[in-house]
Design a protein around this motif. Structure first.
Motif, mmCIF file in Angstrom:
data_model
loop_
_atom_site.group_PDB
_atom_site.id
_atom_site.type_symbol
_atom_site.label_atom_id
_atom_site.label_comp_id
_atom_site.label_asym_id
_atom_site.label_seq_id
_atom_site.Cartn_x
_atom_site.Cartn_y
_atom_site.Cartn_z
ATOM 1 N N PRO A 1 4.162 -13.604 3.231
ATOM 2 C CA PRO A 1 3.045 -14.553 3.279
ATOM 3 C C PRO A 1 2.589 -14.916 1.870
ATOM 4 C CG PRO A 1 2.287 -12.330 3.767
ATOM 5 C CD PRO A 1 3.781 -12.259 3.681
ATOM 6 N N ALA A 2 1.832 -15.997 1.764
ATOM 7 C CA ALA A 2 1.289 -16.396 0.466
ATOM 8 C C ALA A 2 0.349 -15.312 -0.050
ATOM 9 C CB ALA A 2 0.544 -17.718 0.601
ATOM 10 N N PRO A 3 0.332 -15.080 -1.370
ATOM 11 C CA PRO A 3 -0.561 -14.053 -1.925
ATOM 12 C C PRO A 3 -2.023 -14.314 -1.568
ATOM 13 C CG PRO A 3 1.055 -14.725 -3.561
ATOM 14 C CD PRO A 3 1.196 -15.676 -2.407
ATOM 15 N N ARG A 4 -2.756 -13.217 -1.371
ATOM 16 C CA ARG A 4 -4.187 -13.286 -1.065
ATOM 17 C C ARG A 4 -4.953 -12.489 -2.114
ATOM 18 N NH1 ARG A 4 -4.678 -10.483 4.332
ATOM 19 N NH2 ARG A 4 -2.914 -9.293 3.494
ATOM 20 N N HIS A 5 -6.220 -12.838 -2.286
ATOM 21 C CA HIS A 5 -7.040 -12.194 -3.308
ATOM 22 C C HIS A 5 -8.418 -11.842 -2.743
ATOM 23 C CE1 HIS A 5 -4.017 -14.608 -5.467
ATOM 24 N NE2 HIS A 5 -4.046 -13.628 -6.359
ATOM 25 N N ARG A 6 -9.122 -11.002 -3.487
ATOM 26 C CA ARG A 6 -10.494 -10.601 -3.164
ATOM 27 C C ARG A 6 -10.589 -10.007 -1.756
ATOM 28 N NH1 ARG A 6 -13.775 -12.206 -7.089
ATOM 29 N NH2 ARG A 6 -15.614 -11.747 -5.821
ATOM 30 N N LEU A 7 -9.637 -9.152 -1.430
ATOM 31 C CA LEU A 7 -9.614 -8.501 -0.121
ATOM 32 C C LEU A 7 -10.440 -7.217 -0.176
ATOM 33 C CD1 LEU A 7 -5.794 -8.903 0.548
ATOM 34 C CD2 LEU A 7 -7.639 -10.297 1.497
ATOM 35 N N PRO A 8 -11.388 -7.035 0.728
ATOM 36 C CA PRO A 8 -12.201 -5.812 0.705
ATOM 37 C C PRO A 8 -11.356 -4.576 0.991
ATOM 38 C CG PRO A 8 -12.634 -7.089 2.691
ATOM 39 C CD PRO A 8 -11.776 -7.942 1.826
ATOM 40 N N VAL A 9 -11.706 -3.472 0.347
ATOM 41 C CA VAL A 9 -10.964 -2.214 0.477
ATOM 42 C C VAL A 9 -11.911 -1.125 0.943
ATOM 43 C CG1 VAL A 9 -9.691 -0.415 -0.770
ATOM 44 C CG2 VAL A 9 -9.280 -2.837 -1.288
ATOM 45 N N ARG A 10 -11.529 -0.445 2.037
ATOM 46 C CA ARG A 10 -12.312 0.687 2.526
ATOM 47 C C ARG A 10 -11.472 1.958 2.628
ATOM 48 N NH1 ARG A 10 -16.082 0.017 0.506
ATOM 49 N NH2 ARG A 10 -16.943 1.824 1.590
ATOM 50 N N GLU A 11 -10.175 1.839 2.341
ATOM 51 C CA GLU A 11 -9.303 3.014 2.453
ATOM 52 C C GLU A 11 -8.285 2.993 1.318
ATOM 53 O OE1 GLU A 11 -6.160 4.985 5.676
ATOM 54 O OE2 GLU A 11 -7.686 3.554 6.350
ATOM 55 N N LEU A 12 -8.267 4.060 0.533
ATOM 56 C CA LEU A 12 -7.307 4.214 -0.553
ATOM 57 C C LEU A 12 -6.125 5.015 -0.019
ATOM 58 C CD1 LEU A 12 -9.798 5.203 -3.409
ATOM 59 C CD2 LEU A 12 -9.047 2.906 -2.730
ATOM 60 N N VAL A 13 -4.932 4.422 -0.038
ATOM 61 C CA VAL A 13 -3.759 5.055 0.571
ATOM 62 C C VAL A 13 -2.736 5.389 -0.509
ATOM 63 C CG1 VAL A 13 -1.962 4.878 2.319
ATOM 64 C CG2 VAL A 13 -4.152 3.699 2.663
ATOM 65 N N PHE A 14 -2.575 6.678 -0.772
ATOM 66 C CA PHE A 14 -1.470 7.115 -1.630
ATOM 67 C C PHE A 14 -0.194 6.939 -0.821
ATOM 68 C CE2 PHE A 14 1.675 10.176 -2.964
ATOM 69 C CZ PHE A 14 1.641 10.097 -4.345
ATOM 70 N N PHE A 15 0.750 6.120 -1.320
ATOM 71 C CA PHE A 15 1.948 5.758 -0.563
ATOM 72 C C PHE A 15 3.174 6.326 -1.264
ATOM 73 C CE2 PHE A 15 4.671 1.972 1.078
ATOM 74 C CZ PHE A 15 5.155 2.757 2.114
ATOM 75 N N GLY A 16 3.674 7.444 -0.746
ATOM 76 C CA GLY A 16 4.854 8.068 -1.337
ATOM 77 C C GLY A 16 4.865 9.561 -1.066
ATOM 78 N N ARG A 17 5.948 10.212 -1.479
ATOM 79 C CA ARG A 17 6.023 11.668 -1.347
ATOM 80 C C ARG A 17 4.957 12.323 -2.212
ATOM 81 N NH1 ARG A 17 11.305 10.533 -1.764
ATOM 82 N NH2 ARG A 17 11.344 11.117 -3.964
ATOM 83 N N LEU A 18 4.426 13.423 -1.711
ATOM 84 C CA LEU A 18 3.394 14.153 -2.456
ATOM 85 C C LEU A 18 4.080 15.064 -3.463
ATOM 86 C CD1 LEU A 18 1.011 15.060 0.506
ATOM 87 C CD2 LEU A 18 1.014 13.022 -0.935
ATOM 88 N N GLU A 19 4.538 14.464 -4.561
ATOM 89 C CA GLU A 19 5.234 15.210 -5.601
ATOM 90 C C GLU A 19 4.846 14.665 -6.968
ATOM 91 O OE1 GLU A 19 9.466 14.883 -5.318
ATOM 92 O OE2 GLU A 19 9.484 12.708 -5.549
ATOM 93 N N GLN A 20 5.169 15.440 -7.984
ATOM 94 C CA GLN A 20 4.800 15.087 -9.356
ATOM 95 C C GLN A 20 5.345 13.721 -9.748
ATOM 96 O OE1 GLN A 20 3.118 17.079 -11.637
ATOM 97 N NE2 GLN A 20 3.528 16.020 -13.555
ATOM 98 N N ARG A 21 6.640 13.485 -9.488
ATOM 99 C CA ARG A 21 7.279 12.240 -9.920
ATOM 100 C C ARG A 21 6.641 11.018 -9.284
ATOM 101 N NH1 ARG A 21 11.678 9.066 -8.143
ATOM 102 N NH2 ARG A 21 12.242 10.488 -6.454
ATOM 103 N N LYS A 22 6.173 11.160 -8.059
ATOM 104 C CA LYS A 22 5.551 10.031 -7.363
ATOM 105 C C LYS A 22 4.082 9.851 -7.732
ATOM 106 C CE LYS A 22 9.115 8.583 -5.045
ATOM 107 N NZ LYS A 22 9.692 7.232 -5.266
ATOM 108 N N GLY A 23 3.585 10.704 -8.627
ATOM 109 C CA GLY A 23 2.261 10.477 -9.185
ATOM 110 C C GLY A 23 1.108 11.098 -8.430
ATOM 111 N N VAL A 24 1.368 12.118 -7.611
ATOM 112 C CA VAL A 24 0.264 12.682 -6.839
ATOM 113 C C VAL A 24 -0.751 13.381 -7.748
ATOM 114 C CG1 VAL A 24 1.366 14.911 -6.313
ATOM 115 C CG2 VAL A 24 -0.306 13.926 -4.731
ATOM 116 N N VAL A 25 -0.289 14.001 -8.829
ATOM 117 C CA VAL A 25 -1.225 14.641 -9.758
ATOM 118 C C VAL A 25 -2.050 13.575 -10.483
ATOM 119 C CG1 VAL A 25 -1.434 16.113 -11.794
ATOM 120 C CG2 VAL A 25 0.258 16.663 -10.025
ATOM 121 N N LEU A 26 -1.389 12.510 -10.918
ATOM 122 C CA LEU A 26 -2.109 11.401 -11.555
ATOM 123 C C LEU A 26 -3.147 10.816 -10.596
ATOM 124 C CD1 LEU A 26 -0.500 8.591 -13.688
ATOM 125 C CD2 LEU A 26 -2.197 8.040 -11.956
ATOM 126 N N PHE A 27 -2.768 10.662 -9.337
ATOM 127 C CA PHE A 27 -3.686 10.137 -8.322
ATOM 128 C C PHE A 27 -4.913 11.039 -8.196
ATOM 129 C CE2 PHE A 27 -5.045 10.021 -3.830
ATOM 130 C CZ PHE A 27 -5.314 8.669 -3.676
#
Length: 414
Positions: A214-240
Motif C-alpha cells: 500500500p501507499a506509505p502512511r504517516h502520523r499513525l498513532p502507536v499504543r503497542e511497541l513490538v520487538f520483532f525478532g529472536r530474543l538474542e543479542q544480535r537481533k538487538g534485544v539488549v539494545l531494546f
C-alpha cells in the motif's frame, strides 16, 4: 561498481525465462517444515517463483532437528500442489555426513542449477566434488550469502566452531557464483579475508508472492511497541531493553502503552532471552507480553493491527526479511541502520532508520509516540526482483559434461 547486480539494469527485461531449467535447492530451512526464518522465507519465495514460471524445482530439506517427521507428508503434498518436489534428509548425523548425503541426493536430480546457502556448509561436499571433476560438471553451483556462523558469532559475542567455519569458507570459495541480497555482506567477507569466487553479485531476496504494498502512511498513532525478532543479542534485544530503560514519556503517553516481544527466545548473556528481557522489563512500568509461537504469516497479521509499531533494533543484519515484510505489508516500523538494512528501504523513507544505539532508539520512540509512526516502500519493487531472478535463471549457460564427463561418471560408478 564493486559488486555488480545479478542482472544489469539495462539488461533483458523479459517477463520470465525463455529456457526452462532443472533447478535444485539444498537447504536446512524451508517454510512449512520450518515456521519462519530468513533463509526459509527467501528460498521458499525463489522456489515458488521458479516453479510458477515453468522450471522443474526439487528441494532437499535437511531436517537438522528432526522436527518435521510427523508433518512431512502434508508438506510434500503442499509443495507438490505448487509444482515443487520436496524431499527430506533426516538430521542426527554430523554435518560432513549430511553434506555428503546431500551431494548424493543432488546427483540423482542432475540439475542444471543448484542453490545452497553458505550457513553450515551443507553444499561443501557437492562443491568439492565438482571442483575435483568427480560430479556435477553440468551443474552451475550457486551459493547464497545469508550470513555465516562467523558473522552471527561476531554479532552475538559467542564462540565460533572452527570446523563449521572451515566448511562455510570452503562453500563460498568453491562456488561458481556467490549471490548476496546485500552489498554489505559481500564486503564483510572481503574485509575478513574470505576467499571469494570470481563471480560475486548482489540480488535482493524474493519473498513468497505478495500483493503490491500500500501507499506509505504517516502520523499513525502507536499504543503497542513490538520487538520483532529472536530474543538474542544480535537481533538487538539488549539494545531494546536499554532503550526502554531510557524512555521518558509524559503520563498521558505512558497510559495504555504496552510492549510485546514477538519472536522465539534464544540465549542472551548465558541465560534464556525471554527470562532476561522480562527481568529487565520490571523497571519499565509497562505491561509486557511474549508471543513466540507464530509463523511468518501469523506474525505479520498481528503486526498489521492498528496501533502496533514493529521495532527491529538489530546490531548486525544482512538483508532481513522482517524489514522487507513490514514494508510490503504496510506495517509501521523502526529499524536499526546496520548492515544491508538501508539497501532495502526506498530513499525517501530512510527516516524509518535509526543509529543502532539505545539513546537513538529511545529518542525515536519518544518522537513517534508524540507525533505518530510511518510505513515505507521497498527500494526495489518485488515485481522487478522476481523478473530479475527469472531472467537470470533462463539466461545462464550451464556446462555440458561431454564425452570426458560421461566417461568419468561411468568409471567412477564402476
Amino acid at each position: 561498481m564493486e559488486f555488480p547486480p545479478l542482472v544489469a539494469p539495462d539488461g533483458p527485461a523479459a517477463q520470465g525465462a525463455a529456457v526452462k531449467r532443472r533447478i535444485a535447492i539444498v537447504t536446512a530451512e524451508i517454510l512449512g517444515p520450518v515456521r519462519n526464518g530468513g533463509i526459509a522465507t527467501a528460498l521458499t519465495g525463489l522456489a515458488e517463483a521458479l516453479a510458477l514460471d515453468g522450471h522443474k524445482v526439487d528441494i532437499l530439506f535437511v531436517d537438522l532437528a528432526n522436527s518435521a517427521v510427523d508433518s512431512m507428508q502434508g508438506w510434500v503434498a503442499h509443495y507438490a500442489a505448487k509444482g515443487i518436489s520436496l524431499s527430506r534428509l533426516p538430521g542426527g548425523a554430523d554435518l560432513p555426513t549430511l553434506s555428503h548425503a546431500a551431494a548424493d541426493w543432488l546427483a540423482t536430480r542432475t540439475p542444471e542449477i543448484a542453490h545452497f546457502h553458505e550457513w553450515l556448509g551443507l553444499g561443501a561436499a557437492a562443491l568439492a566434488q565438482k571442483k575435483s571433476r568427480r560430479r556435477f560438471r553440468g551443474t552451475l553451483m550457486v551459493v547464497g550469502a545469508h550470513g555465516p556462523s562467523a558473522w552471527a558469532a561476531e554479532g552475538n559475542g559467542t564462540p565460533l566452531d572452527p570446523e563449521i567455519d572451515a566448511r562455510e569458507r570452503q562453500s563460498v570459495a568453491l562456488a561458481d557464483i556467490l549471490i548476496s541480497p546485500s552489498a554489505y555482506l559481500l564486503g564483510w567477507y572481503r574485509d575478513r579475508g574470505w576467499t571469494l569466487p570470481a563471480r560475486c553479485h548482489v540480488q535482493q531476496n524474493l519473498l513468497p508472492l505478495r500483493p503490491d504494498p500500500p501507499a506509505p502512511r504517516h502520523r499513525l498513532p502507536v499504543r503497542e511497541l513490538v520487538f520483532f525478532g529472536r530474543l538474542e543479542q544480535r537481533k538487538g534485544v539488549v539494545l531494546f531493553c536499554d532503550a526502554l530503560d531510557r524512555l521518558k514519556l509524559p503520563p498521558g503517553q505512558r497510559a495504555g502503552l504496552t510492549v510485546t516481544l514477538l519472536g522465539k527466545t534464544a540465549p542472551v548473556d548465558g541465560q534464556d532471552g525471554l527470562a532476561y528481557t522480562l527481568a529487565r522489563a520490571q523497571g519499565w512500568g509497562l505491561p509486557v507480553q511474549h508471543i513466540g509461537d507464530k509463523d511468518t504469516e501469523a506474525a505479520l497479521a498481528y503486526l498489521r493491527q492498528d496501533g502496533r509499531l514493529a521495532i527491529i533494533p538489530s546490531l548486525i543484519e544482512n538483508s532481513p526479511c522482517t524489514v522487507l515484510e513490514c514494508l510490503l505489508e504496510g506495517i509501521p516500523l523502526l529499524a536499526a541502520n546496520v548492515g544491508g538494512v538501508a539497501e532495502l528501504i526506498a530513499p525517501q523513507d530512510q527516516a524509518l532508520l535509526f543509529p543502532a544505539t539505545a539513546d537513538a532508539l529511545a529518542a525515536r520512540l519518544e518522537a513517534v509516540l508524540a507525533t505518530g509512526a510511518a510505513t515505507g516502500s521497498p527500494a526495489i519493487p518485488q515485481s522487478l526482483v522476481r523478473t530479475q531472478w527469472l531472467t537470470w535463471h533462463g539466461a545462464q549457460r550451464t556446462e555440458t559434461p561431454g564425452l570426458r564427463g560421461w566417461l568419468m561418471r561411468f568409471f567412477t560408478k564402476r
